[in-house]
Design a protein around this motif. Structure first.
Motif, short mmCIF file in Angstrom:
data_model
loop_
_atom_site.label_atom_id
_atom_site.label_comp_id
_atom_site.label_asym_id
_atom_site.label_seq_id
_atom_site.Cartn_x
_atom_site.Cartn_y
_atom_site.Cartn_z
N SER A 25 25.81 26.14 61.42
CA SER A 25 24.45 26.55 61.81
C SER A 25 24.50 27.69 62.82
CB SER A 25 23.68 25.36 62.38
OG SER A 25 24.07 25.04 63.71
N ILE A 26 25.58 27.80 63.58
CA ILE A 26 25.74 28.92 64.51
C ILE A 26 26.27 30.15 63.78
CG2 ILE A 26 27.07 29.76 66.49
CD1 ILE A 26 24.79 27.90 67.27
N LEU A 27 27.26 29.97 62.93
CA LEU A 27 27.83 31.12 62.21
C LEU A 27 26.82 31.76 61.26
CD1 LEU A 27 31.42 29.80 61.38
CD2 LEU A 27 30.65 31.15 63.35
N ASN A 28 25.82 31.00 60.84
CA ASN A 28 24.80 31.52 59.92
C ASN A 28 23.55 32.06 60.63
OD1 ASN A 28 26.34 30.92 57.62
ND2 ASN A 28 25.59 28.80 57.57
N GLN A 29 23.65 32.28 61.93
CA GLN A 29 22.52 32.82 62.68
C GLN A 29 22.22 34.25 62.26
OE1 GLN A 29 20.59 31.35 65.53
NE2 GLN A 29 21.35 29.59 64.36
N THR A 30 20.94 34.62 62.35
CA THR A 30 20.55 36.00 62.05
C THR A 30 21.06 36.95 63.13
OG1 THR A 30 18.41 35.64 63.16
CG2 THR A 30 18.49 35.31 60.76
N TYR A 31 21.26 36.44 64.33
CA TYR A 31 21.81 37.24 65.43
C TYR A 31 23.32 37.03 65.44
CZ TYR A 31 22.09 39.53 69.98
OH TYR A 31 22.39 40.40 71.00
N LYS A 32 24.08 38.11 65.43
CA LYS A 32 25.52 38.03 65.19
C LYS A 32 26.41 38.35 66.40
CE LYS A 32 24.70 37.34 60.77
NZ LYS A 32 24.96 36.01 60.15
N ASP A 33 25.83 38.92 67.46
CA ASP A 33 26.64 39.41 68.58
C ASP A 33 26.90 38.28 69.58
OD1 ASP A 33 27.99 40.89 70.45
OD2 ASP A 33 26.22 41.92 71.22
N PHE A 34 27.89 37.45 69.28
CA PHE A 34 28.21 36.34 70.19
C PHE A 34 29.68 35.95 70.08
CE2 PHE A 34 26.68 34.34 66.21
CZ PHE A 34 27.75 33.51 65.89
N GLU A 35 30.14 35.25 71.12
CA GLU A 35 31.41 34.52 71.06
C GLU A 35 31.05 33.04 71.04
OE1 GLU A 35 33.93 34.84 74.48
OE2 GLU A 35 32.33 34.34 75.92
N PHE A 36 31.85 32.24 70.37
CA PHE A 36 31.56 30.83 70.20
C PHE A 36 32.71 30.03 70.83
CE2 PHE A 36 30.12 27.57 66.72
CZ PHE A 36 29.75 26.68 67.72
N LEU A 37 32.49 29.60 72.07
CA LEU A 37 33.50 28.80 72.77
C LEU A 37 33.33 27.33 72.41
CD1 LEU A 37 33.54 30.22 76.43
CD2 LEU A 37 35.05 30.78 74.53
N ILE A 38 34.37 26.75 71.84
CA ILE A 38 34.35 25.34 71.48
C ILE A 38 35.46 24.63 72.24
CG2 ILE A 38 34.46 23.65 69.63
CD1 ILE A 38 33.65 25.85 67.66
N ILE A 39 35.07 23.70 73.10
CA ILE A 39 36.06 22.94 73.86
C ILE A 39 36.32 21.62 73.13
CG2 ILE A 39 36.57 21.73 76.01
CD1 ILE A 39 34.16 24.64 76.01
N ASN A 40 37.51 21.46 72.62
CA ASN A 40 37.93 20.22 71.98
C ASN A 40 38.43 19.30 73.10
OD1 ASN A 40 38.96 18.13 70.39
ND2 ASN A 40 40.89 19.21 70.05
N ASP A 41 37.61 18.31 73.43
CA ASP A 41 37.87 17.48 74.61
C ASP A 41 38.78 16.29 74.28
OD1 ASP A 41 37.77 16.59 77.21
OD2 ASP A 41 35.79 15.67 77.02
N GLY A 42 39.99 16.60 73.84
CA GLY A 42 40.98 15.54 73.59
C GLY A 42 40.66 14.68 72.39
N SER A 43 40.06 15.25 71.35
CA SER A 43 39.68 14.47 70.16
C SER A 43 40.90 13.87 69.47
CB SER A 43 38.91 15.35 69.17
OG SER A 43 37.70 15.82 69.73
N THR A 44 40.72 12.66 68.93
CA THR A 44 41.80 11.98 68.21
C THR A 44 41.48 11.78 66.73
OG1 THR A 44 40.87 9.82 68.86
CG2 THR A 44 42.58 10.76 70.28
N ASP A 45 40.33 12.29 66.28
CA ASP A 45 39.97 12.18 64.86
C ASP A 45 40.30 13.50 64.16
OD1 ASP A 45 38.06 13.86 65.86
OD2 ASP A 45 36.33 12.72 65.13
N ARG A 46 39.57 13.86 63.12
CA ARG A 46 39.85 15.07 62.36
C ARG A 46 39.26 16.34 62.99
NH1 ARG A 46 37.41 15.64 58.15
NH2 ARG A 46 38.84 17.06 57.07
N THR A 47 38.68 16.22 64.17
CA THR A 47 38.07 17.37 64.83
C THR A 47 39.01 18.57 64.93
OG1 THR A 47 36.42 16.09 66.06
CG2 THR A 47 37.10 18.19 67.03
#
Length: 333
Positions: A25-47
């Motif tokens: 939903s973020i990658l498909n935004q009409t506005y494209k000029d961004f960085e997408f910081l994703i913090i994986n907080d120690g996930s133990t599943d398929r994240t």
């Protein structure tokens, strides 16, 4: 190389179920000029595998060696964010395609506004719409009622990075309602608004922190208000004063609520609110569970009684008894 206009900030912990939908939903935004910081907080599943499957250069993944919690993870992201604007995003929610574009345009045109939220849709675990939520948009009313309750949904907010430069990061003393505390501190220096359009979908999960820890939310929400009132009266709150003296003790543990009964009423209102949402989504057993909790905290809430007896009576009594009760009610009236 020019810095991105926006930093999208998202933290995820074991969020495999809805993560791809949120990222897309973020990658498909009409506005494209961004960085997408994703913090994986120690996930133990398929994240981690889901995150690694994306090759978009705008995505930057930060992996925590162990789970440190939402507040610390968000602060970790804020410290390296390059965008002029910071947009929050939750890992189980959905941003509408024009969300970023409309929020950027709003902040670009209104230089006095530091933070902007949006109206949103509540959806259930399957994506079904439960309820539209129209946020407050009137400037005066929003300012007054923000000191009573949080009027911004965390995941839908975009704010200027200079707001963080001015008031600091999320305060890690808050185990809950850390966003509300930040909004109140931003409101000390900047104007805030909500866009009336629905630009975000908030996924309601009865097992999520917003429902499972209503008591904690009520407590820390009350403390955020208490500290905001201290700043209005004295210019600083006690956390800020302690920090100036180099004292790192979490003094929130020593701050009692002004009224324990008030806290129980707030908890009951929270359970009642979520009970209605689940009732609208025809999750009758989930609604009954929350409404009974509301009754335990505040037996005098007439709305709770009405919902239980009118809409959920069939779960409490056998059908023949319900028919008798309805007959007696109609006879008496």
């Amino acid at each position: 190389m020019m810095e991105p206009k926006i930093t999208i900030l998202m933290s995820v912990y074991n969020g495999e179920k809805y993560l791809r939908e949120a990222i897309d939903s973020i990658l498909n935004q009409t506005y494209k000029d961004f960085e997408f910081l994703i913090i994986n907080d120690g996930s133990t599943d398929r994240t981690p595998k889901i995150l690694q499957s994306y090759k978009d250069q705008r995505i930057k993944i930060i992996n925590n060696e162990k789970n440190i919690g939402l507040t610390k993870s968000l602060n970790k992201g804020l410290k390296i964010a390059k965008g002029e604007y910071i947009a929050r995003m939750d890992a189980d929610d959905i941003s509408m395609a024009e969300r970023l574009e409309k929020q950027v345009n709003f902040l670009d045109q209104k230089k006095n506004i530091g933070l902007v939220g949006t109206s949103h849709l509540k959806i259930n675990e399957k994506g079904k719409i439960l309820q539209p939520v129209r946020t407050l948009t009137d400037e005066k009313e929003l300012k007054e009622k923000l000191l009573v309750a949080n009027k911004f949904y965390h995941g839908s907010v975009m704010f200027r990075k200079v707001c963080i430069d001015k008031v600091g990061f999320y305060r890690e003393e808050f185990k809950s309602s850390q966003d509300y505390d930040l909004w109140l501190r931003i409101a000390d220096y900047f104007e805030m608004r909500n866009i009336p359009e629905i630009l975000y979908k908030w996924r309601v999960n009865i097992k999520s922190i917003s429902v499972a820890k209503l008591g904690q939310q009520a407590k820390y929400g009350s403390l955020a208000i208490k500290l905001a009132k201290e700043r209005k009266q004295f210019g600083k709150d006690r956390i800020q004063l302690f920090e100036e003296k180099g004292n790192k003790k979490n003094i929130l543990n020593d701050l009692p609520l002004e009224n324990d009964f008030k806290n129980r009423v707030e908890i009951a209102q929270g359970h009642n609110f979520w009970g209605k949402i689940l009732l609208d989504g025809k999750d009758y057993k989930g609604a009954l569970k929350l409404l009974l909790k509301s009754f335990i905290n505040n037996p005098l809430n007439k709305d709770t009684w009405r919902l239980i007896l009118k809409d959920l009576m069939f779960l409490l009594f056998p059908k023949p008894l319900i028919n008798i009760l309805r007959f007696l009610k109609s006879s008496l009236l």
